[in-house]
Design an enzyme around this catalytic site. Sequence first.
Site: not given
Ligand code: EPZ
Length: 422
Positions: A22-23, A120, A125, A308, A400
């Site tokens: 998915k990701n 969410c 996020r 995850d 999802r």
């Molecule tokens: C990706 O989400 C995945 N989704 C998530 O999978 C996964 O949990 C996550 O990466 C972490 O591995 C997809 O790839 C579609 P992040 P993402 O930006 O990119 C902070 C699932 O269950 N952050 O790496 O949204 C954020 O708050 C889903 O399949 C900022 O502060 O995660 C978090 O604490 C859930 N500013 C941390 O970084 C930003 O601009 C990691 O978030 C972006 C993120």
Amino acid sequence: MDKIVVEGGNRLVGKIPISGAKNAALPLLAAALLPTGTSTYKNVPQLADVRTMAKLLRMLGWEVEGTKTLAITAPEGKNRKKLKLEAPYDLVKTMRASVLVLGPLVARYGRARVSLPGGCAIGARPIDQHLKGLQAMGAKVTLDHGYVEVECKRLKGATIMLDVPTVTGCENLLMAAALAKGRTVIENAAREPEVEELALVLNKMGAKIQGAGTAVITIEGVDELSPIEHSIIPDRIEAGTFAVAAAMTRGDVLLEGARAEHLDAVIAKLRAAGVTVAAEAGGVRVRGGGDINAVDIVTQPHPGFPTDMQAQFMVLACTARGQSVIKEMIFENRYMHVPELGRMGADIQISGRVAVVRGGSTLTGASVMATDLRASASLVIAGLVATGKTEVLRVYHLDRGYEAIEKKLKAVGAKIKRVKET
Ligand code: EPZ
């Protein structure tokens, strides 16, 4: 809303086919906005989130045909008038990964307007790092009425130091930099396999990206990208979820198509818990043996233990001998499965980001509520070992990210069924 009903007590034995990731599929569909012509993806997982992303591409003017194989055609020539550069709130609110269209649209068309995804269930996020990177590349970013508007005639290469190794943030910036003028260096980049997969596909399109999978990625911008054909990598989190289920039921399961090298941290912890895990020709084989040892988990960016997989490992910890300490360091609210597991008899104490799991309690079947994707998966696998019947409600969360989970589990011996809400 459908529910899933599980009767606990059966071992899982046999082969489970692992679907496309998915990701990886979500950024790859967004990347199809970049090249001319028609790009084709094979091994596309049949998931609600992938259908949502396909719907968004159609709203933007792209033709998207197929299901397991998707053909994505850009709006060119007489179809150019179909081009839209806006991702609306009512779609983005259902899937935050919609933000991934931002980078490609600005890079190719000089403008994009995307609804801010908002928070969410698992956390705030934010997307500040996505926007910081685009601004560094010369884009003008405006926030108004819940939308972010990004404009730039031609993005320029820049050096971007990410405050956090954000996965989709890195992916957005990779896609933007691919068509920027000059060199971009992303430092503190995310190292997830899905980021590597995106870079590989962008390079197949003609991009010039080096270092994906490490913390420093260098992109030499080009003027145009060409359409490609690509088969999506297997879903490491789906594979990890079924590995935990096999371990807990003392089963023997071959995760068909899974790639062990994408699961190093998870495999290390499974082995520490006393589970036999071996890479084989057809995938990864998982055998549960005797008792499960308690193991401690700290979620980290890749190659650390994936957030995850935290909820799924918490269920494994419930069946282990002794106490496990779990620290969720990525998202601030990713313990919503805990009260539901508590209703099944789990002994879990939360203090801030730390969960202390006292294993050894026998889980008992109950009606439980799914709250987010991975929490709902943990409740289903908890039902596999709980005595009696477990009903997992609101399984739209599950749909999802897991393709036909009940069919896959039933095929290896689980007593599980989906009950359609009348
Ligand atoms: C990706 O989400 C995945 N989704 C998530 O999978 C996964 O949990 C996550 O990466 C972490 O591995 C997809 O790839 C579609 P992040 P993402 O930006 O990119 C902070 C699932 O269950 N952050 O790496 O949204 C954020 O708050 C889903 O399949 C900022 O502060 O995660 C978090 O604490 C859930 N500013 C941390 O970084 C930003 O601009 C990691 O978030 C972006 C993120």
